[in-house]
Design an enzyme around this catalytic site. Structure first.
Site, short mmCIF file in Angstrom:
data_model
loop_
_atom_site.label_atom_id
_atom_site.label_comp_id
_atom_site.label_asym_id
_atom_site.label_seq_id
_atom_site.Cartn_x
_atom_site.Cartn_y
_atom_site.Cartn_z
N LYS A 144 0.88 -1.17 0.00
CA LYS A 144 0.00 0.00 0.00
C LYS A 144 0.91 1.22 0.00
O LYS A 144 1.66 1.45 0.95
CB LYS A 144 -0.92 0.02 1.22
CG LYS A 144 -1.88 1.22 1.19
CD LYS A 144 -2.64 1.37 2.49
CE LYS A 144 -3.50 2.64 2.41
NZ LYS A 144 -4.04 3.01 3.75
N GLY A 163 -8.41 9.69 9.72
CA GLY A 163 -8.77 9.82 11.12
C GLY A 163 -9.82 10.86 11.42
O GLY A 163 -10.18 11.06 12.58
N ALA A 170 -9.71 6.18 4.18
CA ALA A 170 -9.59 7.37 5.03
C ALA A 170 -10.91 8.12 5.20
O ALA A 170 -11.64 8.34 4.24
CB ALA A 170 -8.52 8.33 4.51
N GLY A 171 -11.20 8.46 6.45
CA GLY A 171 -12.38 9.25 6.76
C GLY A 171 -13.64 8.46 7.02
O GLY A 171 -14.67 9.03 7.39
N ASN A 194 -10.03 1.84 9.79
CA ASN A 194 -9.16 1.57 10.93
C ASN A 194 -9.65 2.30 12.18
O ASN A 194 -10.17 1.70 13.12
CB ASN A 194 -7.73 1.96 10.61
CG ASN A 194 -6.74 1.62 11.72
OD1 ASN A 194 -5.58 1.99 11.67
ND2 ASN A 194 -7.16 0.91 12.77
N THR A 195 -9.53 3.63 12.17
CA THR A 195 -9.81 4.42 13.37
C THR A 195 -11.20 4.16 13.94
O THR A 195 -11.36 3.98 15.15
CB THR A 195 -9.66 5.92 13.07
OG1 THR A 195 -8.33 6.17 12.61
CG2 THR A 195 -9.91 6.75 14.32
#
EC number: 2.8.1.10
Length: 259
Positions: A95, A156, A182-183, A204-205
Site C-alpha cells: 500500500k 482519522g 480514510a475518513g 481503521n480508526t
C-alpha cells in the site's frame, strides 16, 4: 467476489492495525469484521526483532497482510520502505502512502505517481492511497497500479465521504478496483461507499477507537454486506423534486371503485 491482481476476496472490508488498545483486541476485532486484507505500517515493524505480538495473530487468522509505506515523505523513501516490506513479509503487495504533510496526512500526488511507476516496474502489486482526483487515478491505472485508494475525507477525521462527487467520477472512469480509504467513521459511510459503486473500503480508526471495537467491527461487516446487496439488487434512481411526479405505491382507485 473482489479480485485485485492475483488474489480474490470475499470480503469488501479491509482493515488497519493501528490505534487498538492491545494486539489481542486488534485480532478479535479484525476476525469479527470478516476482513481478509489488513494493512500495517512498516514504521511499526521491528525488522531486527520482529513483531510477533502483532503479526502472529493475523497470520493465525489466515489474513493477507498489506504492508504500507506510511511515514514516507518522498517517492525514494516509499520505494525503500516497499523493498524492506518485501523482504520482511515475503510479499510483493504494497500500500503506497506518501504524505509529507504531517498534520493532515494528505497524499502527495506527484511523489505518489512517481513511486507507483517505479514499484510496478519492480514487480510490486501497488495499491496507492491518493486524493480523490479522477485524473490522478487514471494516471495511476495507466502506470499499472492494481487498485486505487482515494480518500473519503482526511485520515482519522471520521467525516465520511466528503469527496463523494469526485469518487463517483473515479468509479465511473477507472477499470481497476476502487477502495475508499480514510475518513470512514461510521458503518453508514461504508455502506454509502458501496452504494456509490466502490469495490471496497478500508477502515481503521472508527473500529479501533470504538468503545467496543469487536461490536463495531461486526457493524461495519453488516454495513458492507448491506451495501453490496443494495448495489446488486439495483438501487432506485433519485429524481429531482422539480421533475418529479408522485406515484402512490398502493393506489386506492380499485379499492374505492369496489364501493
Amino acid at each position: 467476489m473482489l479480485k485485485i491482481a492475483d488474489t480474490t476476496f470475499t470480503s469488501r472490508l479491509f482493515t488497519g492495525t493501528g490505534k487498538f488498545a492491545t494486539p489481542t483486541l486488534m485480532a478479535e476485532a479484525i476476525k469479527a469484521s470478516g476482513s481478509q486484507l489488513v494493512t500495517m505500517a512498516m514504521k511499526r515493524v521491528d525488522l531486527k526483532n520482529g513483531n510477533d505480538d502483532l503479526i502472529a495473530p493475523l497470520k493465525s487468522l489466515g489474513i493477507k497482510l498489506l504492508p504500507n509505506t506510511s511515514g514516507a515523505k518522498t517517492a525514494q523513501e516509499a520505494v525503500f520502505a516497499a523493498r524492506l516490506a518485501k523482504e520482511a513479509f515475503d510479499t510483493h503487495w504494497i500500500k503506497l502512502e506518501i504524505h509529507p504533510d504531517t498534520k493532515y496526512l494528505l497524499p502527495d500526488p506527484i511523489e505518489t505517481l512517481k513511486a507507483a511507476e517505479l514499484l510496478v516496474k519492480e514487480g510490486f502489486v501497488v495499491l496507492p492511497y491518493c486524493s480523490a482526483d479522477p485524473v490522478l487515478c487514471r494516471r495511476l491505472e495507466e502506470v499499472g497500479c492494481a487498485a486505487v485508494m482515494p480518500l473519503g475525507s482526511p485520515i482519522g477525521s471520521n467525516q465520511g465521504l466528503q469527496t463523494r462527487d469526485f469518487l463517483r467520477i473515479i468509479i465511473e472512469q477507472t477499470s481497476i478496483p476502487v477502495v475508499v480509504d480514510a475518513g470512514i467513521g461510521a458503518p453508514s459511510h461504508a455502506l454509502e461507499a458501496l452504494e456509490l459503486g466502490a469495490d471496497a473500503v478500508l477502515v481503521n480508526t472508527a473500529i479501533a477507537v470504538a468503545k467496543n471495537p469487536v461490536l463495531m467491527a461486526q457493524a461495519f461487516k453488516a454495513a458492507i454486506d448491506a451495501g453490496e446487496l443494495a448495489r446488486q439488487s439495483g438501487l432506485a434512481v433519485p429524481t429531482s423534486i422539480t421533475h418529479m411526479q408522485a406515484q402512490a405505491s398502493s393506489p386506492l382507485t380499485q379499492y374505492l371503485e369496489a364501493f
